[in-house]
Design a protein around this motif. Sequence first.
Motif, PDB file in Angstrom:
ATOM      1  N   THR A 294     -58.917  81.530 -43.283  1.00  0.00           N
ATOM      2  CA  THR A 294     -59.388  80.686 -42.179  1.00  0.00           C
ATOM      3  C   THR A 294     -60.346  79.614 -42.684  1.00  0.00           C
ATOM      4  N   ALA A 295     -61.305  80.030 -43.520  1.00  0.00           N
ATOM      5  CA  ALA A 295     -62.251  79.061 -44.086  1.00  0.00           C
ATOM      6  C   ALA A 295     -61.522  78.055 -44.957  1.00  0.00           C
ATOM      7  N   GLY A 296     -60.549  78.535 -45.740  1.00  0.00           N
ATOM      8  CA  GLY A 296     -59.774  77.629 -46.593  1.00  0.00           C
ATOM      9  C   GLY A 296     -58.976  76.636 -45.782  1.00  0.00           C
ATOM     10  N   LEU A 297     -58.427  77.080 -44.655  1.00  0.00           N
ATOM     11  CA  LEU A 297     -57.673  76.169 -43.791  1.00  0.00           C
ATOM     12  C   LEU A 297     -58.584  75.092 -43.231  1.00  0.00           C
ATOM     13  N   LEU A 298     -59.786  75.476 -42.807  1.00  0.00           N
ATOM     14  CA  LEU A 298     -60.732  74.477 -42.287  1.00  0.00           C
ATOM     15  C   LEU A 298     -61.129  73.485 -43.377  1.00  0.00           C
ATOM     16  N   LEU A 299     -61.419  74.003 -44.579  1.00  0.00           N
ATOM     17  CA  LEU A 299     -61.757  73.106 -45.692  1.00  0.00           C
ATOM     18  C   LEU A 299     -60.580  72.195 -46.046  1.00  0.00           C
ATOM     19  N   ALA A 300     -59.367  72.775 -45.989  1.00  0.00           N
ATOM     20  CA  ALA A 300     -58.181  71.985 -46.314  1.00  0.00           C
ATOM     21  C   ALA A 300     -57.992  70.870 -45.297  1.00  0.00           C
ATOM     22  N   LEU A 301     -58.248  71.157 -44.021  1.00  0.00           N
ATOM     23  CA  LEU A 301     -58.119  70.114 -42.990  1.00  0.00           C
ATOM     24  C   LEU A 301     -59.123  68.991 -43.219  1.00  0.00           C
ATOM     25  N   VAL A 302     -60.362  69.369 -43.573  1.00  0.00           N
ATOM     26  CA  VAL A 302     -61.382  68.344 -43.866  1.00  0.00           C
ATOM     27  C   VAL A 302     -60.975  67.541 -45.092  1.00  0.00           C
ATOM     28  N   ALA A 303     -60.545  68.243 -46.154  1.00  0.00           N
ATOM     29  CA  ALA A 303     -60.142  67.549 -47.379  1.00  0.00           C
ATOM     30  C   ALA A 303     -58.943  66.651 -47.129  1.00  0.00           C
ATOM     31  N   ALA A 304     -58.024  67.096 -46.256  1.00  0.00           N
ATOM     32  CA  ALA A 304     -56.820  66.308 -45.976  1.00  0.00           C
ATOM     33  C   ALA A 304     -57.149  65.011 -45.260  1.00  0.00           C
ATOM     34  N   MET A 305     -58.300  64.970 -44.572  1.00  0.00           N
ATOM     35  CA  MET A 305     -58.706  63.717 -43.920  1.00  0.00           C
ATOM     36  C   MET A 305     -58.993  62.644 -44.956  1.00  0.00           C
ATOM     37  N   PHE A 306     -59.403  63.058 -46.141  1.00  0.00           N
ATOM     38  CA  PHE A 306     -59.704  62.111 -47.207  1.00  0.00           C
ATOM     39  C   PHE A 306     -58.528  61.943 -48.163  1.00  0.00           C
ATOM     40  N   SER A 307     -57.819  63.031 -48.403  1.00  0.00           N
ATOM     41  CA  SER A 307     -56.690  62.974 -49.317  1.00  0.00           C
ATOM     42  C   SER A 307     -55.748  64.134 -49.017  1.00  0.00           C
ATOM     43  N   ARG A 308     -54.489  63.831 -48.793  1.00  0.00           N
ATOM     44  CA  ARG A 308     -53.509  64.879 -48.502  1.00  0.00           C
ATOM     45  C   ARG A 308     -53.406  65.845 -49.677  1.00  0.00           C
ATOM     46  N   ILE A 309     -53.427  65.319 -50.894  1.00  0.00           N
ATOM     47  CA  ILE A 309     -53.323  66.179 -52.086  1.00  0.00           C
ATOM     48  C   ILE A 309     -54.515  67.118 -52.161  1.00  0.00           C
ATOM     49  N   ALA A 310     -55.713  66.607 -51.872  1.00  0.00           N
ATOM     50  CA  ALA A 310     -56.910  67.452 -51.918  1.00  0.00           C
ATOM     51  C   ALA A 310     -56.801  68.588 -50.909  1.00  0.00           C
TER      52      ALA A 310
ATOM     53  N   VAL B  78     -56.898  72.556 -51.983  1.00  0.00           N
ATOM     54  CA  VAL B  78     -57.902  73.479 -51.444  1.00  0.00           C
ATOM     55  C   VAL B  78     -57.222  74.677 -50.801  1.00  0.00           C
ATOM     56  N   PHE B  79     -56.188  74.420 -49.993  1.00  0.00           N
ATOM     57  CA  PHE B  79     -55.538  75.517 -49.284  1.00  0.00           C
ATOM     58  C   PHE B  79     -54.811  76.457 -50.247  1.00  0.00           C
ATOM     59  N   VAL B  80     -54.106  75.899 -51.211  1.00  0.00           N
ATOM     60  CA  VAL B  80     -53.360  76.736 -52.160  1.00  0.00           C
ATOM     61  C   VAL B  80     -54.321  77.628 -52.951  1.00  0.00           C
ATOM     62  N   PHE B  81     -55.428  77.046 -53.431  1.00  0.00           N
ATOM     63  CA  PHE B  81     -56.376  77.854 -54.192  1.00  0.00           C
ATOM     64  C   PHE B  81     -57.040  78.909 -53.325  1.00  0.00           C
ATOM     65  N   THR B  82     -57.316  78.574 -52.066  1.00  0.00           N
ATOM     66  CA  THR B  82     -57.937  79.552 -51.167  1.00  0.00           C
ATOM     67  C   THR B  82     -56.995  80.715 -50.902  1.00  0.00           C
ATOM     68  N   VAL B  83     -55.741  80.422 -50.591  1.00  0.00           N
ATOM     69  CA  VAL B  83     -54.772  81.484 -50.319  1.00  0.00           C
ATOM     70  C   VAL B  83     -54.552  82.338 -51.571  1.00  0.00           C
ATOM     71  N   ALA B  84     -54.437  81.677 -52.722  1.00  0.00           N
ATOM     72  CA  ALA B  84     -54.234  82.414 -53.968  1.00  0.00           C
ATOM     73  C   ALA B  84     -55.439  83.310 -54.266  1.00  0.00           C
ATOM     74  N   GLY B  85     -56.640  82.777 -54.069  1.00  0.00           N
ATOM     75  CA  GLY B  85     -57.853  83.566 -54.307  1.00  0.00           C
ATOM     76  C   GLY B  85     -57.965  84.733 -53.352  1.00  0.00           C
ATOM     77  N   ALA B  86     -57.644  84.496 -52.079  1.00  0.00           N
ATOM     78  CA  ALA B  86     -57.697  85.576 -51.087  1.00  0.00           C
ATOM     79  C   ALA B  86     -56.660  86.645 -51.412  1.00  0.00           C
ATOM     80  N   ALA B  87     -55.482  86.225 -51.819  1.00  0.00           N
ATOM     81  CA  ALA B  87     -54.436  87.191 -52.174  1.00  0.00           C
ATOM     82  C   ALA B  87     -54.863  88.023 -53.378  1.00  0.00           C
ATOM     83  N   ALA B  88     -55.474  87.366 -54.369  1.00  0.00           N
ATOM     84  CA  ALA B  88     -55.946  88.087 -55.549  1.00  0.00           C
ATOM     85  C   ALA B  88     -57.041  89.073 -55.167  1.00  0.00           C
ATOM     86  N   TYR B  89     -57.941  88.654 -54.267  1.00  0.00           N
ATOM     87  CA  TYR B  89     -59.013  89.551 -53.822  1.00  0.00           C
ATOM     88  C   TYR B  89     -58.417  90.736 -53.064  1.00  0.00           C
TER      89      TYR B  89
END
Length: 97
Positions: free
Chosen positions: A54-70, A74-85
Amino acid sequence: MMRSNGNARRGVALALVLAWTAQPARAQVIANLGAELLSWQAVFDTNFVPIAVTAGLLLALVAAMFSRIAGVVVFVFTVAGAAAYGARDAIIALAGG
């Protein structure tokens, strides 16, 4: 959410004050405080993955306002990190820990 967080902080503060003022019961109060902290850790462990995503999605939405790639990064790393955890026990077992 904020209210329960405030209550938890007050509870911890009260337990700390009691730990230093109640001489005979100091060890018991410290033991109770430790048990309370462990129970909060269990809640955090149980809910970490949905909170992180959820936090990663919010950060990804904010980052996407500045850059779609960013936003995607952010979202891919958040999901990957959460999955690893979420799979950390299996990862530790695979590592022989």
